[in-house]
Design a protein around this motif. Sequence first.
Motif, short mmCIF file in Angstrom:
data_model
loop_
_atom_site.label_atom_id
_atom_site.label_comp_id
_atom_site.label_asym_id
_atom_site.label_seq_id
_atom_site.Cartn_x
_atom_site.Cartn_y
_atom_site.Cartn_z
N ILE A 1 42.42 36.23 42.83
CA ILE A 1 43.09 37.54 42.88
C ILE A 1 43.93 37.74 41.63
O ILE A 1 44.00 38.85 41.09
N ARG A 2 44.57 36.65 41.16
CA ARG A 2 45.37 36.78 39.95
C ARG A 2 44.49 37.12 38.74
O ARG A 2 44.86 37.96 37.90
N VAL B 1 41.59 38.74 38.78
CA VAL B 1 41.14 40.13 38.92
C VAL B 1 42.26 41.10 38.52
O VAL B 1 42.04 42.11 37.85
N THR B 2 43.51 40.76 38.92
CA THR B 2 44.63 41.64 38.58
C THR B 2 44.85 41.70 37.08
O THR B 2 45.10 42.77 36.51
N GLU B 3 44.75 40.56 36.38
CA GLU B 3 44.94 40.54 34.93
C GLU B 3 43.85 41.36 34.22
O GLU B 3 44.15 42.14 33.30
N ARG C 1 42.94 48.85 32.26
CA ARG C 1 43.77 50.06 32.32
C ARG C 1 44.45 50.33 30.98
O ARG C 1 44.51 51.48 30.52
N ALA D 1 42.03 43.76 35.46
CA ALA D 1 42.18 45.19 35.76
C ALA D 1 43.28 45.80 34.92
O ALA D 1 43.19 46.96 34.48
N THR D 2 44.36 45.01 34.68
CA THR D 2 45.46 45.51 33.85
C THR D 2 44.98 45.73 32.42
O THR D 2 45.31 46.73 31.78
#
Length: 756
Positions: A190-191, A193-195, A201, A197-198
């Motif tokens: 999850i970490r 994927v979050t990085e 963006r 995605a950031t």
Amino acid sequence: MSEPKPPTPTTPTPGDTYKGWLFKWTNYIKGYQRRWFVLSNGLLSYYRCQAEMGHTCRGTINLATANITVEDSCNFVISNGGAQTYHLKASSEIERQRWITALELAKAKAVRMQDESDDSADELSAATPTSTQAAGSHPSEVQSTLRTLGSKVEDLTTCNDLIVKHGSALQRSLSELEGLQVGTDMGEKIRQVTERATLFRITSNAMINACRDFLSIAQSHSKRWQKALQTEREQRIRLEETLEQLAKQHNHLERAFRGATVLPPSLSNPNLSIKSGVSGKGDASDEDDDNEFFDAMEDPTGFITVPADPKYHRRSGSNISGISNETGMDDQSYDEMSLASNSESSPPLELEPVRQRRTRIPDKPNYYLNLWSIMKNCIGKELSKIPMPVNFNEPLSMLQRLSEDLEYYELLDKAAKCQSSLEQMCYVAAFTISSYSTTVHRTGKPFNPLLGETFELDRFRESGYRSLCEQVSHHPPAAAHHAFSEKGWTLRQEITLASKFRGKYLSIMPLGSIQCMFDKSNNHYSWKKVTTTVHNIIVGKLWIDQSGEIDVVNHKTGDRCHLKFAPYSYFSRDVPRKVTGVVTDKDGKAHYVLSGTWDEKMEFSRIMQSSKGENGTEGKQRTVYQTLKPKEIWRKNPLPEGAENMYYFSSLALTLNEPEEGVAPTDSRRRPDQRLMEEGRWDEANAEKQRLEEKQRSTRRERERDAVKAAPTPEEVLAHEGGTTGSEVSDESKYHFIFDWEQSALCCFFFLKKFL
């Protein structure tokens, strides 16, 4: 033919162009008429059909200052404050809504662009105090702007690469996350994927910012560049026009040098001034909204002419596909051939007139016509015996009017020199039309020739031709005409007339055909005349119109020219007395287009390419011809001074009744009633005319009685049944045949005696 559907303007982009059919209100007589509308760059323009988009715009309205109102389910109105108002109607409510949406979006865009243009103009005037500084800083400003835009494009490329890279990594992480089982390394994935995605963006935001900067810079400089580009285009057009004028002058000087003769421009190139005058008239008509000279394209002939592509003016005809070798010449050689033909066939340079012909006749007297006295003399008489006074006549006979067709014999002289049968057809067609040029003001009726009357026109030493006409029948009236020229052409025609009185007008239908033969090429042409209509017979001023169609056929090659004489109509927007025609070969392929009027001039254009256009107002598919610049082939000679007092006679008509020695006793010049009318002694002419007509009627009655006596009785028929054939006749019948043609033989005797 199915119509192309216009695009749906629900979400139009700023550069979209919306096109389609709408019904536009014209007037209370024609009502709504179908027109092709085009919405582009904040302007709504309309045309009669799609084929006109390249050369003729019927009207344009600026939406930036226009009001759009909806009347009902299909109707709407566009107005810009009273100067222009369009009442429009769509075919359905859905179609109307599409147009309303597109018009509102185009109006909003036009208003916004107008405001930005005003702001940029103010900024430009404030930033450039002098024109010299602006001119000096313009190149450096353009280079700086281009460098800035180039860097922005590089930033956009980099952002695009990063978006693709991070997007792929994010997609892989999401796929791995879906395949994980709950409870094993869930937090670590999850970490990641979050990085990712950031990063995606952040890169997307950078991309959006770079696009916004690029768009703002481009918009701020686009107006200025458009104005600069427009200035460059105008300068290029002016330069091209200057070069074209220099090329024409250079070509003219070369021709003058080759001919070793220095002539004034008006004499060395007579077509130059005519061409410039025609082109100037065309420009003025394009600017004037009221003069719509293209309406004639809606006639039933079904064709449209548009200027050909400039490449055809620069390429030789041998390289143009679809153009035969006989017509495939470049425009320059085409002009040179026409110039040479005109110079060779100019009669005044080669032939000297052997006698001075008269240029005037006695003025027409102003006699009062008493209709009651005419009607009083008609009471109790047969219709065929009613004498018509000479007040309705002109001092020429019908035979002389037929000879008047040779006024423009130069057209046949030029046709005899043509190498191409198609070009020769153009000159023959122009000669056919020129025979009607003298009828526009000639409302007087020519004298009916007596049986056996002749007219001999000898212009061999002056113009190279001779002509002979004879009245060969009285009931019905029929005449034969024969003419030949030393230039190598022969013309003959057999004409009889049929008329119908319609109350307000009189229709005269010439029957019979006209033949023209050329010795050099052995081409044989034939055609018939159109219907002549005399209007306002009862009340009003008399005027004459020609209407109908003519097919000029070359019986040797199969070439054909179809001419259409458009009838006059009060509601028509066409040029009055208009004539159009197309010259085709035996396969039906069009090569030349003729256009003009039968009372003024005719022009012809060579066709470079043809294509099928849209349907016309009557549902017929029209052909679009791409043609070269039109060339004048015939122009009417001006009338002599004071022609209105001399029955509107042309220069040739004034000489037709001039007394001459050596003509036959049956010649029209020797008619006493016609001579008395020319001299202004109309009362004596009326009496003499009535005497001649009564004498002819009595001679006819005697001839009919002799024919009845000569007819065999039933007993003689039975007695000779089987003993004689149908081809054998009695001596008495032979005598009557010779009597009928006695005057014809007398005329031929004088003709042979004089010329042979």
